[in-house]
Write a protein that holds these residues in place. Structure first.
Motif, PDB file in Angstrom:
ATOM      1  N   ARG A 124      -3.252   5.819  -5.070  1.00 44.69           N
ATOM      2  CA  ARG A 124      -3.191   6.972  -5.973  1.00 44.69           C
ATOM      3  C   ARG A 124      -2.368   6.613  -7.210  1.00 44.69           C
ATOM      4  O   ARG A 124      -1.701   7.452  -7.799  1.00 44.69           O
ATOM      5  CB  ARG A 124      -2.577   8.181  -5.255  1.00 44.69           C
ATOM      6  N   GLU A 153     -11.032   5.385   0.002  1.00 42.03           N
ATOM      7  CA  GLU A 153     -11.055   4.712  -1.300  1.00 42.03           C
ATOM      8  C   GLU A 153     -12.481   4.319  -1.685  1.00 42.03           C
ATOM      9  O   GLU A 153     -12.926   4.566  -2.811  1.00 42.03           O
ATOM     10  CB  GLU A 153     -10.160   3.475  -1.249  1.00 42.03           C
ATOM     11  N   ALA A 185       0.825  -1.208   0.000  1.00 45.27           N
ATOM     12  CA  ALA A 185       0.000   0.000   0.000  1.00 45.27           C
ATOM     13  C   ALA A 185       0.858   1.257   0.000  1.00 45.27           C
ATOM     14  O   ALA A 185       0.518   2.257  -0.619  1.00 45.27           O
ATOM     15  CB  ALA A 185      -0.938  -0.006   1.202  1.00 45.27           C
ATOM     16  N   GLN A 186       1.986   1.192   0.710  1.00 41.69           N
ATOM     17  CA  GLN A 186       2.944   2.295   0.700  1.00 41.69           C
ATOM     18  C   GLN A 186       4.126   1.820  -0.133  1.00 41.69           C
ATOM     19  O   GLN A 186       5.053   1.196   0.369  1.00 41.69           O
ATOM     20  CB  GLN A 186       3.391   2.647   2.117  1.00 41.69           C
ATOM     21  N   GLU A 239      -5.033   3.389  10.308  1.00 39.89           N
ATOM     22  CA  GLU A 239      -4.662   3.945   9.002  1.00 39.89           C
ATOM     23  C   GLU A 239      -5.301   3.151   7.874  1.00 39.89           C
ATOM     24  O   GLU A 239      -5.761   3.727   6.876  1.00 39.89           O
ATOM     25  CB  GLU A 239      -3.140   3.948   8.835  1.00 39.89           C
ATOM     26  N   CYS A 294      -3.630  -3.398  -4.181  1.00 37.42           N
ATOM     27  CA  CYS A 294      -2.874  -2.724  -3.125  1.00 37.42           C
ATOM     28  C   CYS A 294      -3.024  -3.533  -1.842  1.00 37.42           C
ATOM     29  O   CYS A 294      -4.149  -3.820  -1.406  1.00 37.42           O
ATOM     30  CB  CYS A 294      -3.392  -1.307  -2.908  1.00 37.42           C
ATOM     31  N   ARG A 346      -7.770   4.986   5.156  1.00 38.25           N
ATOM     32  CA  ARG A 346      -7.448   5.013   3.728  1.00 38.25           C
ATOM     33  C   ARG A 346      -8.440   4.210   2.894  1.00 38.25           C
ATOM     34  O   ARG A 346      -8.812   4.609   1.786  1.00 38.25           O
ATOM     35  CB  ARG A 346      -6.019   4.509   3.515  1.00 38.25           C
ATOM     36  N   SER A 368       4.851   7.535  -1.809  1.00 38.75           N
ATOM     37  CA  SER A 368       3.972   6.999  -2.850  1.00 38.75           C
ATOM     38  C   SER A 368       2.808   6.238  -2.217  1.00 38.75           C
ATOM     39  O   SER A 368       2.991   5.472  -1.287  1.00 38.75           O
ATOM     40  CB  SER A 368       4.751   6.060  -3.769  1.00 38.75           C
ATOM     41  N   ASP A 369       1.612   6.441  -2.754  1.00 39.19           N
ATOM     42  CA  ASP A 369       0.414   5.782  -2.255  1.00 39.19           C
ATOM     43  C   ASP A 369      -0.134   4.906  -3.364  1.00 39.19           C
ATOM     44  O   ASP A 369      -0.516   5.396  -4.429  1.00 39.19           O
ATOM     45  CB  ASP A 369      -0.612   6.834  -1.837  1.00 39.19           C
ATOM     46  N   CYS A 370      -0.206   3.597  -3.109  1.00 39.16           N
ATOM     47  CA  CYS A 370      -0.712   2.667  -4.112  1.00 39.16           C
ATOM     48  C   CYS A 370      -2.122   3.047  -4.555  1.00 39.16           C
ATOM     49  O   CYS A 370      -2.497   2.866  -5.712  1.00 39.16           O
ATOM     50  CB  CYS A 370      -0.696   1.251  -3.546  1.00 39.16           C
TER      51      CYS A 370
END
Length: 334
Positions: free
Chosen positions: A252, A275, A242-243, A267, A258, A271, A248-250
């Protein structure tokens, strides 16, 4: 709109949602959520289920979620060994009903809903009939978009390389949370070996059930034991962290799956709720366009439907006592 086949619930604590229109070949997606945390509407397991179940139905796949431990081992890691057990049970429906099984950990989500498994089956299974399991590597130092094919090419099945150990660890270390299995006798043998603690003795089994990394180590041994039949691809292909990299954000990115391993619960929840909030209406429209019915809060439905209920599937077939998947095929028992 065609009436979708009804979801069924089992006294053995699994539930299967089936589409109105099945893919060819048939694919059975599955996951395990072995805590009642999934019944909380805003929890991350329930949010992940909503994203994954509806993705599967939109592409003509069944989706089975196991909600109770299959094994009765001791230690916090014991439940991890349910993954190969659950996959075996799905495959025992037969190749006609389940040509491929696609397993995702409960904290892995399909991020790009319009992507199906077809490209992966075409790229990694069709060219090599000998390939029975497709794993992905654990983690990556590459930025999003850099798939790392060249960096990890020697990890691929049939690669004419002799320097596997010189590659980065993220090329050769397996993350067993997301994988695809072709239905066949050899794949069942490999899953049986995996589910059997890699053939470990009783003492080893007891120790392995307490080591949270042991199940993944056993998956690694499967790759080493059957190198001609187990393929290993870069994490970004179907199991990105995921990170992914610093900043970087998977979620996004255009990546397919992810995986939120190692991410704190609060968290994950935050997130994944974001989503789902951003994508629910798009996903709902996508599911409807495929002639399927959107499943709202599937985790809550698992609680309200009862553990031993039976429902009629399309065409009047009945799943007695919930012990059968939709369509009347019984999930195998080990």
């Amino acid at each position: 709109m065609p009436t979708p086949r009804a979801a069924t619930t089992s006294k053995h604590a699994y539930r299967t949602w089936s589409p109105a229109h099945f893919s060819i070949p048939r694919v059975c997606a599955l996951s395990l959520v072995t805590t009642n945390y999934y019944v909380v509407p805003e929890s991350w397991p329930n949010t992940a289920l909503e994203l994954n179940v509806n993705w599967a139905l939109a592409h003509g796949y069944t989706f089975t979620v196991f909600t109770e431990a299959i094994l009765r081992g001791s230690g916090k890691a014991a439940v991890l060994w349910d993954k190969p057990q659950a996959t075996l049970r799905v495959l025992q429906m037969g190749a006609r009903e389940c040509a491929f099984a696609f397993h995702m950990d409960a904290d892995a989500v399909v991020h790009t809903a319009n992507l199906s498994l077809a490209p992966l089956l075409t790229s990694y299974f069709e060219p090599r009939a000998a390939t029975h399991i497709l794993f992905s590597s654990h983690g990556s130092q590459d930025a999003i978009g850099a798939v790392g094919v060249e960096a990890c090419r020697c990890a691929r099945v049939g690669a004419a390389c002799s320097y596997r150990q010189t590659m980065p660890n993220y090329c050769t270390m397996i993350n067993s949370g997301v994988y695809i299995v072709r239905n066949g006798e050899l794949s069942k043998q490999m899953l049986g070996h995996w589910a059997g603690y890699c053939g470990g003795a009783a003492l080893a089994k007891a120790q392995w059930s307490k080591d949270r990394s042991s199940e993944q180590k056993c998956a690694q041994r499967i790759w080493e034991k059957w190198p001609a039949h187990v393929d290993l691809v870069h994490a970004h292909v179907m199991n990105a962290a995921a990170q992914v990299a610093a900043g970087s954000d998977c979620l996004r990115s255009p990546l397919f799956v992810c995986h939120f391993y190692g991410v704190p619960d609060d968290e994950r929840t935050r997130r994944l709720q974001r989503e789902l909030g951003e994508r629910r209406e798009v996903l709902r429209a996508f599911v409807a366009a495929r002639g399927e019915r959107y499943v709202e809060r599937p985790g809550v439905a698992l609680l309200t439907s009862g553990a031993a209920s039976s429902e009629r599937a399309e065409g009047g077939e009945r799943a007695e006592g919930g012990a059968h998947a939709a369509g009347g095929e019984q999930l195998g028992a080990q």
